[in-house]
Design a protein around this motif. Structure first.
Motif, PDB file in Angstrom:
ATOM      1  N   GLY A 127       6.159   8.756   2.198  1.00  0.00           N
ATOM      2  CA  GLY A 127       5.563   9.870   1.459  1.00  0.00           C
ATOM      3  C   GLY A 127       6.389  11.132   1.528  1.00  0.00           C
ATOM      4  N   GLN A 128       7.714  10.991   1.713  1.00  0.00           N
ATOM      5  CA  GLN A 128       8.591  12.136   1.883  1.00  0.00           C
ATOM      6  C   GLN A 128       9.431  12.386   0.638  1.00  0.00           C
ATOM      7  OE1 GLN A 128      10.945  11.211   5.328  1.00  0.00           O
ATOM      8  NE2 GLN A 128       9.274  11.582   6.772  1.00  0.00           N
TER       9      GLN A 128
ATOM     10  N   SER B 151       0.848  -1.188   0.000  1.00  0.00           N
ATOM     11  CA  SER B 151       0.000   0.000   0.000  1.00  0.00           C
ATOM     12  C   SER B 151       0.885   1.239   0.000  1.00  0.00           C
ATOM     13  CB  SER B 151      -0.929   0.004   1.225  1.00  0.00           C
ATOM     14  OG  SER B 151      -1.747   1.156   1.227  1.00  0.00           O
ATOM     15  N   PRO B 152       1.262   1.761  -1.171  1.00  0.00           N
ATOM     16  CA  PRO B 152       2.186   2.899  -1.229  1.00  0.00           C
ATOM     17  C   PRO B 152       1.531   4.192  -0.750  1.00  0.00           C
ATOM     18  CG  PRO B 152       1.331   2.417  -3.404  1.00  0.00           C
ATOM     19  CD  PRO B 152       0.826   1.322  -2.505  1.00  0.00           C
ATOM     20  N   SER B 153       2.360   5.107  -0.304  1.00  0.00           N
ATOM     21  CA  SER B 153       1.874   6.424   0.105  1.00  0.00           C
ATOM     22  C   SER B 153       1.575   7.263  -1.138  1.00  0.00           C
ATOM     23  CB  SER B 153       2.926   7.134   0.966  1.00  0.00           C
ATOM     24  OG  SER B 153       2.555   8.471   1.204  1.00  0.00           O
ATOM     25  N   PRO B 154       0.343   7.751  -1.307  1.00  0.00           N
ATOM     26  CA  PRO B 154       0.019   8.556  -2.498  1.00  0.00           C
ATOM     27  C   PRO B 154       0.884   9.806  -2.623  1.00  0.00           C
ATOM     28  CG  PRO B 154      -1.976   7.877  -1.348  1.00  0.00           C
ATOM     29  CD  PRO B 154      -0.832   7.539  -0.446  1.00  0.00           C
ATOM     30  N   ALA B 155       1.317  10.371  -1.485  1.00  0.00           N
ATOM     31  CA  ALA B 155       2.100  11.601  -1.518  1.00  0.00           C
ATOM     32  C   ALA B 155       3.477  11.409  -2.148  1.00  0.00           C
ATOM     33  CB  ALA B 155       2.257  12.153  -0.097  1.00  0.00           C
ATOM     34  N   GLY B 156       3.959  10.161  -2.197  1.00  0.00           N
ATOM     35  CA  GLY B 156       5.299   9.928  -2.705  1.00  0.00           C
ATOM     36  C   GLY B 156       5.363   9.334  -4.096  1.00  0.00           C
ATOM     37  N   ILE B 157       4.222   9.133  -4.733  1.00  0.00           N
ATOM     38  CA  ILE B 157       4.222   8.479  -6.044  1.00  0.00           C
ATOM     39  C   ILE B 157       4.929   9.326  -7.099  1.00  0.00           C
ATOM     40  CG2 ILE B 157       2.742   7.701  -7.934  1.00  0.00           C
ATOM     41  CD1 ILE B 157       0.782   6.670  -5.869  1.00  0.00           C
ATOM     42  N   ALA B 158       4.712  10.643  -7.068  1.00  0.00           N
ATOM     43  CA  ALA B 158       5.337  11.524  -8.062  1.00  0.00           C
ATOM     44  C   ALA B 158       6.862  11.465  -7.953  1.00  0.00           C
ATOM     45  CB  ALA B 158       4.846  12.958  -7.884  1.00  0.00           C
ATOM     46  N   GLU B 159       7.383  11.528  -6.728  1.00  0.00           N
ATOM     47  CA  GLU B 159       8.837  11.459  -6.577  1.00  0.00           C
ATOM     48  C   GLU B 159       9.348  10.075  -6.952  1.00  0.00           C
ATOM     49  OE1 GLU B 159      12.554  12.094  -3.521  1.00  0.00           O
ATOM     50  OE2 GLU B 159      10.543  11.955  -2.707  1.00  0.00           O
ATOM     51  N   ALA B 160       8.575   9.038  -6.659  1.00  0.00           N
ATOM     52  CA  ALA B 160       8.997   7.688  -7.036  1.00  0.00           C
ATOM     53  C   ALA B 160       9.170   7.591  -8.547  1.00  0.00           C
ATOM     54  CB  ALA B 160       7.978   6.665  -6.545  1.00  0.00           C
ATOM     55  N   VAL B 161       8.269   8.202  -9.305  1.00  0.00           N
ATOM     56  CA  VAL B 161       8.383   8.196 -10.768  1.00  0.00           C
ATOM     57  C   VAL B 161       9.667   8.915 -11.199  1.00  0.00           C
ATOM     58  CG1 VAL B 161       7.353   9.028 -12.912  1.00  0.00           C
ATOM     59  CG2 VAL B 161       5.901   8.025 -11.137  1.00  0.00           C
ATOM     60  N   VAL B 162       9.944  10.060 -10.575  1.00  0.00           N
ATOM     61  CA  VAL B 162      11.169  10.807 -10.893  1.00  0.00           C
ATOM     62  C   VAL B 162      12.403   9.964 -10.588  1.00  0.00           C
ATOM     63  CG1 VAL B 162      12.563  12.822 -10.267  1.00  0.00           C
ATOM     64  CG2 VAL B 162      10.086  13.047 -10.541  1.00  0.00           C
ATOM     65  N   LEU B 163      12.399   9.289  -9.439  1.00  0.00           N
ATOM     66  CA  LEU B 163      13.536   8.461  -9.057  1.00  0.00           C
ATOM     67  C   LEU B 163      13.715   7.280 -10.002  1.00  0.00           C
ATOM     68  CD1 LEU B 163      13.063   8.456  -5.184  1.00  0.00           C
ATOM     69  CD2 LEU B 163      15.067   9.325  -6.398  1.00  0.00           C
ATOM     70  N   LEU B 164      12.623   6.679 -10.435  1.00  0.00           N
ATOM     71  CA  LEU B 164      12.720   5.550 -11.363  1.00  0.00           C
ATOM     72  C   LEU B 164      13.316   5.984 -12.701  1.00  0.00           C
ATOM     73  CD1 LEU B 164       9.328   3.751 -10.618  1.00  0.00           C
ATOM     74  CD2 LEU B 164      11.616   2.858 -10.143  1.00  0.00           C
ATOM     75  N   VAL B 165      12.870   7.137 -13.200  1.00  0.00           N
ATOM     76  CA  VAL B 165      13.407   7.643 -14.463  1.00  0.00           C
ATOM     77  C   VAL B 165      14.881   8.009 -14.301  1.00  0.00           C
ATOM     78  CG1 VAL B 165      13.271   9.506 -16.165  1.00  0.00           C
ATOM     79  CG2 VAL B 165      11.171   8.452 -15.293  1.00  0.00           C
ATOM     80  N   LEU B 166      15.200   8.743 -13.231  1.00  0.00           N
ATOM     81  CA  LEU B 166      16.582   9.152 -13.001  1.00  0.00           C
ATOM     82  C   LEU B 166      17.473   7.944 -12.736  1.00  0.00           C
ATOM     83  CD1 LEU B 166      18.487  11.531 -12.755  1.00  0.00           C
ATOM     84  CD2 LEU B 166      17.847  11.743 -10.339  1.00  0.00           C
ATOM     85  N   GLY B 167      16.945   6.966 -11.999  1.00  0.00           N
ATOM     86  CA  GLY B 167      17.712   5.744 -11.760  1.00  0.00           C
ATOM     87  C   GLY B 167      17.988   4.987 -13.039  1.00  0.00           C
ATOM     88  N   THR B 168      16.996   4.933 -13.933  1.00  0.00           N
ATOM     89  CA  THR B 168      17.197   4.266 -15.224  1.00  0.00           C
ATOM     90  C   THR B 168      18.277   4.958 -16.043  1.00  0.00           C
ATOM     91  OG1 THR B 168      14.868   3.574 -15.256  1.00  0.00           O
ATOM     92  CG2 THR B 168      16.051   3.528 -17.348  1.00  0.00           C
ATOM     93  N   LEU B 169      18.256   6.288 -16.058  1.00  0.00           N
ATOM     94  CA  LEU B 169      19.257   7.043 -16.814  1.00  0.00           C
ATOM     95  C   LEU B 169      20.649   6.858 -16.202  1.00  0.00           C
ATOM     96  CD1 LEU B 169      17.303  10.365 -17.453  1.00  0.00           C
ATOM     97  CD2 LEU B 169      17.598   8.432 -19.001  1.00  0.00           C
TER      98      LEU B 169
END
Length: 241
Positions: A213-214, A126-144
């Motif tokens: 969610g931080q 059950s992920p924190s909704p507040a952190g989903i946007a940053e998680a997407v940024v981290l996944l993209v940046l991590g992939t790069l």
């Protein structure tokens, strides 16, 4: 041209049995095993459920598997068989060769996260909704970032050496790079070193985002620095053959 090349690279990755084993089946097995079995000490979970603790770290493993290990091995053997040399002689510019691989890696990571996320949800994640946007940024940046490291390794050594080193690095980072062992469970000096590694930064950043969610700027900066440095060195050392 970019769409066509990225589509080809994605198709080749998804049709390769060893790549699927590395990028999806192993992370999926670890996700299910670590969540359902009593392997993790209760003190390592920081008061959260197993699914919530494991899932962000498995996402980090999935990114590392596809963007670094898979990318390095594929590039090493493409160089060995003269694929890059032949492609460079066509109308495809060199920047597009790199961009196509990056887009393909992002597509593969997206598929990984969707599959792993669905399975994790059935396991109680059950992920924190507040952190989903940053998680997407981290996944993209991590992939790069991991992709740049993969190009650095796969573009400078012989294919056999790339195959061995890429798998060794993957295994070492899995066990001691902040994925299976949280920095909070280690001595302060070791924890600091792990948080400065791309694997540790990505795993801890995803944990902070999806569990607490931080927004954590530290992991973003670490991944950015690794990516920029690896790309700069790879641009000077990568060989077509």
């Amino acid at each position: 041209m970019l769409f066509t090349h990225a589509k080809l690279e994605t198709s080749l990755t998804l049709r390769h049995g060893e790549q699927i084993l590395l990028t999806l089946l192993i992370p999926l097995a670890l996700l299910i095993g670590l969540t359902l079995l009593d392997i993790l000490p209760a003190g390592d979970l920081d008061g959260v459920s197993k699914a919530d603790w494991v899932t962000p770290r498995i996402f980090a493993l999935a990114v590392m598997s596809s963007a670094f290990t898979g990318q390095a091995i594929a590039l090493g053997f493409d160089r060995r068989y003269g694929v890059l040399k032949r492609l460079s002689a066509t109308a495809i510019p060199r920047w597009l060769l790199v961009a196509g691989r990056i887009v393909a890696a992002l597509v593969v990571v997206l598929l990984q996260v969707v599959v792993l996320g669905v399975v994790a949800a059935f396991l109680g994640w059950s992920p924190s909704p507040a952190g989903i946007a940053e998680a997407v940024v981290l996944l993209v940046l991590g992939t790069l970032s991991f992709g740049a490291l993969g190009v650095l390794l796969g573009g400078s050594l012989r294919a056999e050496a790339v195959l061995a080193l890429a798998n060794i690095v993957w295994f070492v980072l899995l066990l001691a790079g902040g994925i299976l062992l949280a920095p909070s469970t280690l001595p302060s000096a070791a924890a600091t070193v792990i948080q400065l590694l791309p694997s540790g930064a990505l795993a801890e950043g995803l944990r902070a985002a999806l569990v607490d969610g931080q927004f954590a700027i530290g992991p973003v900066l670490v991944l950015a620095v690794w990516g920029v440095l690896a790309a700069a060195v790879a641009a000077k050392t990568t060989k077509l053959t």
